[in-house]
Scaffold this motif. Structure first.
Motif, short mmCIF file in Angstrom:
data_model
loop_
_atom_site.label_atom_id
_atom_site.label_comp_id
_atom_site.label_asym_id
_atom_site.label_seq_id
_atom_site.Cartn_x
_atom_site.Cartn_y
_atom_site.Cartn_z
N MET A 180 5.51 -5.45 4.80
CA MET A 180 4.56 -6.15 3.95
C MET A 180 4.18 -5.42 2.67
O MET A 180 3.89 -6.07 1.66
CB MET A 180 3.27 -6.44 4.75
CG MET A 180 3.46 -7.38 5.92
SD MET A 180 4.05 -9.02 5.43
CE MET A 180 2.71 -9.59 4.39
N VAL A 181 4.19 -4.11 2.66
CA VAL A 181 3.66 -3.38 1.51
C VAL A 181 4.55 -3.61 0.28
O VAL A 181 5.76 -3.42 0.33
CB VAL A 181 3.52 -1.87 1.82
CG1 VAL A 181 4.88 -1.20 2.04
CG2 VAL A 181 2.75 -1.17 0.71
N PRO A 182 3.95 -4.04 -0.84
CA PRO A 182 4.76 -4.28 -2.04
C PRO A 182 5.10 -2.98 -2.76
O PRO A 182 4.46 -1.94 -2.54
CB PRO A 182 3.85 -5.15 -2.90
CG PRO A 182 2.47 -4.75 -2.49
CD PRO A 182 2.55 -4.42 -1.03
N LYS A 183 6.09 -3.03 -3.62
CA LYS A 183 6.44 -1.86 -4.41
C LYS A 183 5.35 -1.58 -5.44
O LYS A 183 4.70 -2.50 -5.95
CB LYS A 183 7.78 -2.07 -5.11
CG LYS A 183 8.97 -2.14 -4.17
CD LYS A 183 10.27 -2.31 -4.94
CE LYS A 183 11.46 -2.35 -4.00
NZ LYS A 183 12.75 -2.52 -4.73
N ALA A 184 5.17 -0.30 -5.75
CA ALA A 184 4.19 0.08 -6.78
C ALA A 184 4.69 -0.37 -8.15
O ALA A 184 5.87 -0.24 -8.47
CB ALA A 184 3.98 1.58 -6.76
N ARG A 185 3.78 -0.90 -8.96
CA ARG A 185 4.15 -1.37 -10.29
C ARG A 185 3.52 -0.52 -11.40
O ARG A 185 3.91 -0.62 -12.55
CB ARG A 185 3.72 -2.83 -10.47
CG ARG A 185 4.35 -3.78 -9.45
CD ARG A 185 4.05 -5.22 -9.78
NE ARG A 185 2.61 -5.48 -9.79
CZ ARG A 185 2.06 -6.63 -10.21
NH1 ARG A 185 2.84 -7.59 -10.68
NH2 ARG A 185 0.76 -6.80 -10.18
N ASN A 186 2.53 0.30 -11.04
CA ASN A 186 1.82 1.08 -12.05
C ASN A 186 1.84 2.58 -11.75
O ASN A 186 1.02 3.33 -12.29
CB ASN A 186 0.36 0.60 -12.14
CG ASN A 186 0.28 -0.85 -12.62
OD1 ASN A 186 0.51 -1.13 -13.78
ND2 ASN A 186 -0.04 -1.75 -11.71
N PHE A 187 2.77 3.01 -10.91
CA PHE A 187 2.86 4.42 -10.56
C PHE A 187 3.87 5.12 -11.46
O PHE A 187 4.97 4.62 -11.68
CB PHE A 187 3.28 4.58 -9.10
CG PHE A 187 3.60 6.00 -8.72
CD1 PHE A 187 2.58 6.92 -8.55
CD2 PHE A 187 4.91 6.41 -8.55
CE1 PHE A 187 2.86 8.24 -8.21
CE2 PHE A 187 5.21 7.72 -8.20
CZ PHE A 187 4.18 8.64 -8.03
N THR A 188 3.47 6.28 -11.98
CA THR A 188 4.37 7.11 -12.79
C THR A 188 4.54 8.45 -12.10
O THR A 188 3.55 9.19 -11.94
CB THR A 188 3.79 7.33 -14.20
OG1 THR A 188 3.58 6.07 -14.83
CG2 THR A 188 4.74 8.18 -15.03
#
Length: 417
Positions: A198-206
């Motif tokens: 269920m956990v979505p991929k991070a979109r704002n992680f650097t």
């Protein structure tokens, strides 16, 4: 010749209720929260049975809880640094996998020393999840929805704590404490699978490069922030009460004057449901009372619950546990979300330091609460909790006075209308 656009791509929109991905993220972290508390406190409701089965004193048996929370407290800051490099999602997944694997080995520990060692390793493995989850939410969720999102993760903690204790109590009564621990491990496997799906991929992680010097500087900056220090201390003091009460309550209810069987003792932990609702509602409490007002309400509720449990009545004890649980989960949700709201850089380290203080408070509360109970009875455990709540009151009042002084200085320096 056509010109080349130099406009940077827009950052992905932050998640909020109603937007795609928010529900999946919330459900994934809710399930992760269930697994975290179910594994971390798997022996807590079983302490009387562990004492009898391994022929050890209650004080020695309580270390099966303190070792797990202590291991988490020690490992949470270093693992948060790794999450800055390898990602929150990867760290949370790895933490769950290792903790579940150890959880399947825990029931087969041949003696207390091995059991305590395995529990310490399990706690350290789980350390990668709480701080990473808080930072993940802070990076992916809109600020206005952050308290509610973190509250839902904390609500998963309460569900895990409740279900783990209830099921282990009845399973232990029927088949023994080892079978109960095995059941928790199997349930955690299912939670880990659901989380990963269920956990979505991070979109704002650097990703950031690991630098011991930079890591030390960041931790030092957080520890030099007076507001963060107060929040860390508040979280620890709330957990002193919660850890102490729930470590000792099984001995109080299984002994005179109640003498309840293990299954009934475990069922008392259904009051954890109160924590689920209190955590989820913490955003509304903050909206109505403000953050410091919510902390005052939480500490007063917790202190009232401690006093109610002094009455030698099952109804009074349960009512007191309801108040303690509601106050604790409200206070914890407000303090933890305030940490994420306060910092804008190195959120994982800031959250990790909060978690370290929080779980050190749990270890201290469990150890001191058990020692107090077995030397002077339940009243001594309540006394310990009231001292902790007095500390929360002092820290919150200090913050309130400081904020009012700042407001008065700003008002005096403001130009006349």
């Amino acid at each position: 010749m056509a010109s080349v656009s130099t406009v940077a791509p827009a950052a992905p929109a932050l998640l909020s209720p109603g937007r795609p991905g928010y529900r999946r993220l919330s459900l994934a972290l809710f399930v992760a929260g269930i697994a975290t508390f179910a594994l971390l406190y798997s022996t807590q409701a079983l302490l009387p049975a562990v004492s009898d089965g391994l022929r050890v004193s209650p004080g020695d048996a309580s270390w099966t809880v303190a070792a797990a929370t202590g291991g988490l407290a020690v490992a949470v800051v270093p693992l948060s640094a790794l999450s800055e490099r390898f990602g929150r999602r990867s760290m949370m997944t790895a933490s769950l996998v290792v903790a579940v694997a150890v959880g399947l080995a825990v029931p087969f520990a041949p003696n207390l020393a091995v059991l305590i060692a395995l529990r310490a390793v399990q706690g350290a493995a789980l350390a990668g999840l709480p701080a990473s989850a808080m930072a993940f939410l802070a990076e992916e969720v809109e600020a206005g929805a952050l308290v509610s999102a973190i509250g839902l993760f904390v609500a998963g903690n309460s569900i895990g704590g409740m279900s783990g204790r209830i099921f282990t109590g009845w399973i232990s009564q029927a088949w023994g404490w080892r079978a109960a621990l095995l059941a928790v491990g199997v349930a955690a496997v299912a939670c880990a699978v659901i989380f990963r799906v269920m956990v979505p991929k991070a979109r704002n992680f650097t990703p950031r490069q690991l630098s011991p010097r930079g890591f030390g500087r960041t931790v030092g900056e957080h520890l030099a922030n007076p507001l963060l220090l107060r929040l860390y201390a508040i979280g620890a003091l709330f957990m002193v009460v919660f850890g102490g009460v729930y470590t000792v309550i099984g001995y109080r209810l299984s002994g005179a004057p109640f003498s309840l069987p293990q299954g009934i003792v475990g069922s008392v932990f259904v009051v954890y449901l109160v924590g689920t609702f209190a955590s989820a509602a913490s955003g509304r409490v903050v909206a109505r009372l403000g953050r410091r007002g919510a902390l005052y309400a939480a500490l007063c509720t917790t202190a009232a619950g401690l006093l109610v449990t002094l009455v030698d009545s099952i109804a009074a004890v349960i009512a007191g546990l309801v108040l303690i649980t509601a106050g604790f989960f409200t206070g914890h949700s407000v303090a933890s979300s305030s940490v994420s709201r306060t910092v804008t850089q190195a959120r994982a380290q800031a959250s990790a330091l909060y978690q370290a203080a929080y779980y050190l408070g749990s270890s201290a509360g469990g150890a001191i609460g058990a020692a107090a109970f077995h030397s002077a009875g339940w009243a001594a455990t309540v006394g310990m909790g009231l001292v902790a709540m007095a500390g929360v009151a002092g820290l919150t009042l200090y913050g309130t006075v400081g904020a009012r002084r700042t407001e008065r200085r700003a008002a005096r320096g403001a130009p006349a209308a």
